[in-house]
Design a protein around this motif. Structure first.
Motif, short mmCIF file in Angstrom:
data_model
loop_
_atom_site.label_atom_id
_atom_site.label_comp_id
_atom_site.label_asym_id
_atom_site.label_seq_id
_atom_site.Cartn_x
_atom_site.Cartn_y
_atom_site.Cartn_z
N PRO A 48 0.85 -1.20 0.00
CA PRO A 48 0.00 0.00 0.00
C PRO A 48 0.88 1.24 0.00
O PRO A 48 1.85 1.33 0.77
CB PRO A 48 -0.79 -0.12 1.31
N ALA A 49 0.56 2.18 -0.87
CA ALA A 49 1.42 3.36 -1.07
C ALA A 49 1.67 4.13 0.22
O ALA A 49 2.74 4.71 0.41
CB ALA A 49 0.82 4.27 -2.13
N HIS A 50 0.70 4.13 1.13
CA HIS A 50 0.83 4.88 2.39
C HIS A 50 0.87 3.97 3.61
O HIS A 50 0.69 4.44 4.74
CB HIS A 50 -0.32 5.89 2.51
N GLY A 51 1.12 2.69 3.39
CA GLY A 51 1.25 1.77 4.51
C GLY A 51 -0.04 1.22 5.06
O GLY A 51 -0.06 0.58 6.10
N LEU A 52 -1.17 1.47 4.40
CA LEU A 52 -2.51 1.05 4.81
C LEU A 52 -2.89 1.59 6.19
O LEU A 52 -3.02 0.82 7.16
CB LEU A 52 -2.65 -0.47 4.78
N PRO A 53 -3.08 2.90 6.32
CA PRO A 53 -3.58 3.43 7.58
C PRO A 53 -5.06 3.07 7.76
O PRO A 53 -5.86 3.18 6.82
CB PRO A 53 -3.41 4.94 7.42
N VAL A 54 -5.42 2.60 8.95
CA VAL A 54 -6.81 2.24 9.24
C VAL A 54 -7.23 2.85 10.58
O VAL A 54 -6.43 2.97 11.50
CB VAL A 54 -7.03 0.71 9.29
N HIS A 55 -8.50 3.25 10.65
CA HIS A 55 -9.09 3.69 11.92
C HIS A 55 -9.47 2.45 12.72
O HIS A 55 -10.05 1.51 12.17
CB HIS A 55 -10.34 4.54 11.65
N LEU A 56 -9.17 2.48 14.01
CA LEU A 56 -9.51 1.37 14.88
C LEU A 56 -10.72 1.72 15.73
O LEU A 56 -10.74 2.75 16.39
CB LEU A 56 -8.32 1.03 15.80
N HIS A 57 -11.72 0.85 15.72
CA HIS A 57 -12.90 1.03 16.54
C HIS A 57 -13.00 -0.18 17.47
O HIS A 57 -13.54 -1.23 17.08
CB HIS A 57 -14.15 1.14 15.67
N PRO A 58 -12.47 -0.06 18.70
CA PRO A 58 -12.51 -1.20 19.63
C PRO A 58 -13.94 -1.62 19.93
O PRO A 58 -14.84 -0.80 20.03
CB PRO A 58 -11.82 -0.65 20.88
N HIS A 59 -14.13 -2.94 20.06
CA HIS A 59 -15.44 -3.46 20.41
C HIS A 59 -15.74 -3.18 21.88
O HIS A 59 -14.84 -3.22 22.72
CB HIS A 59 -15.52 -4.97 20.16
N GLU A 60 -16.99 -2.94 22.18
CA GLU A 60 -17.39 -2.77 23.58
C GLU A 60 -17.35 -4.11 24.28
O GLU A 60 -17.80 -5.11 23.75
CB GLU A 60 -18.80 -2.17 23.65
N LYS A 61 -16.85 -4.10 25.51
CA LYS A 61 -16.77 -5.35 26.27
C LYS A 61 -18.03 -5.53 27.10
O LYS A 61 -18.65 -4.61 27.52
CB LYS A 61 -15.53 -5.32 27.17
#
Length: 477
Positions: free
Chosen positions: A464-477
């Motif tokens: 990936p040209a930019h290293g594949l940045p992704v937003h993380l949305h943690p699951h509720e426990k």
């Protein structure tokens, strides 16, 4: 080792002197034979520029359409080369290993990776690790013991490098994880400073190994040469110390891959030398650093970009997670339940294969599809003649894990790990690593791509040209 070495070697622009020597050596009577159709490209450069500018997929597709869907001729790396296409082409090359063909690397690759004593050796001499032993230590029965360690390190990795952030770059972090895991499983290295002594020079090797092979100070290739020397020196230190420990403690069973290599004998009863062991460990580490991390990144890319696929994977993985105790690690039985997840991973490998194919050298002249391939020519099989070919995969650009249900794709059409005697021996290792990582990520986070249409470029592997940045949305426990 072949599964990671030759992906993008055609990106090289060989020095003029090297090409001239090759050109003068190879011109002659073969030109009068019924050679495969194709082009030798530009004088001196062959078709290296076209390959680099269009990328391997487009390069192969255009020439299959223009010349032949079975086999075409080109000139790459200063070598006359026949590119075999389609399922039949793959089958022919895979099933004629050591009969008509043998594996091949260019000198420039050997120089970056191997000890000087091995540069002029053929690949059989370099690959001193016997194939039977290779398969013994990397077959499912032996790999079962690795699963808890993979799971434990994945948890640690996500805790330290993912959880504290709202956005992460998947590609560099996956490289970090896969390399640390390889160091732990193969060499029992867990101290970050010890791992850094290998990872820093290894970065130099992989960054420059596929650049223009001119060994001048300041060039990327020069960095690869220096990095390779540092890696070999560090491995020799580790190997020598381990051998002393084995003798001192009178060990008879290896606690990791390195120990097993030190204890195994060849058919004549001889132990492998430190250099031979180093060569093979380097091969495994490069695979972990490039192809496995590329595979992990490809899977994460599709999970982040295709919510409906993510939901099905999440459902399957949560069923497994709910069956486990709070701190209970994954087992082989858990991996066997990840059938849909593995189909998703395989579809990711079909669309974004980490390896582009592999080279061979002809050891005798032969005829294929009515064309003559002379002795000494190089051949190349490529994933791009089948993976996105509508003949084998209808609607080839569509992401559809159902392709792998039942009997799956036709033989020799899905070849991310090669095939035949030279099939990547690390295939099962990669499967386990990808699935363990998938489990840990999806059970903790929902992913969202930060750059929806991020471009994929080809370096050592699809990146990936930019290293594949992704937003993380943690699951509720």
């Amino acid at each position: 080792m072949e599964s990671f070495l030759p992906y993008v070697l055609p990106l090289f622009l060989l020095p003029l002197s090297l090409y001239l020597v090759s050109f003068l050596r190879k011109t002659g009577p073969t030109e009068s034979k019924n050679l495969p159709p194709g082009s030798n490209g530009w004088p001196m450069l062959g078709e290296n520029m076209e390959f680099a500018l269009s990328g391997p997929q487009q390069f192969v597709k255009e020439r299959m359409q223009k010349y032949s869907p079975e086999v075409f001729r080109t000139s790459l790396l200063g070598e006359k080369m026949a590119v075999f296409c389609g399922a039949q082409g793959n089958k022919f090359l895979f099933t004629n290993e050591n009969k008509l063909l043998t594996s091949w690397w260019p000198q420039s690759m050997k120089k970056a990776l191997l000890f000087p004593e091995f540069i002029e050796s053929n690949l059989k001499e370099v690959s001193a690790l016997k194939r039977s032993f290779h398969h013994d230590i990397l077959k499912p029965e032996a790999l079962k013991q690795y699963i808890p360690a993979m799971d434990s390190l994945a948890r640690q990795h996500l805790d330290s490098d993912w959880l504290p952030n709202t956005v992460v770059k998947v590609f560099p972090l996956s490289k970090k994880y896969t390399f640390e895991l390889a160091c732990k499983l193969f060499l029992s290295l867990v101290d970050q400073e010890d791992i850094k002594k290998l990872s820093d020079p290894f970065t130099l090797v992989t960054n420059g190994m596929f650049s223009v092979p001119i060994d001048f100070p300041g060039t990327a290739y020069n960095g690869a040469i220096k990095g390779g020397k540092m890696v070999r020196e560090e491995l020799m230190r580790i190997i020598t110390e381990r051998r002393k420990e084995i003798v001192m403690n009178n060990e008879t069973e290896g606690r990791d891959l390195l120990s097993k290599m030190l204890l195994v004998r060849d058919e004549d009863g001889n132990f492998m030398s430190e250099m031979e062991i180093s060569n093979n460990i380097i091969g495994l580490l490069v695979a972990s650093f490039e192809t496995t991390s590329s595979a992990v990144t490809a899977v994460m890319n599709y999970l982040a970009g295709l919510p409906h696929i993510y939901r099905e994977v999440f459902k399957e993985q949560m069923e497994i997670a709910k069956s486990k105790g709070p701190n209970e690690l994954l087992t082989w039985e858990d991996i066997e339940k990840m059938k849909y997840s593995w189909n998703v991973a395989r579809e990711s490998l079909r669309l974004t294969p980490p390896a582009q194919g592999a080279f061979r050298e002809t050891i005798t002249e032969f005829t294929y599809a009515g064309f003559t391939v002379p002795k000494g020519w190089k051949t190349f099989w490529t994933v791009h003649s089948t993976h996105k070919n509508p003949k084998y995969f209808p609607e080839p650009e569509k992401f559809d894990p159902k392709r792998f249900e039942g009997t799956g794709p036709a033989p020799y059409t899905f070849v991310p790990f090669g095939g035949g005697p030279r099939m990547c021996p690390g295939k099962e290792y990669a499967r386990l690593e990808v699935l363990v990582f998938m489990h840990n990520v999806v059970t903790r986070f929902k992913l969202e791509k930060a750059i929806p249409n991020e471009k994929i470029v080809f370096h050592a592997s699809p990146t990936p040209a930019h290293g594949l940045p992704v937003h993380l949305h943690p699951h509720e426990k």
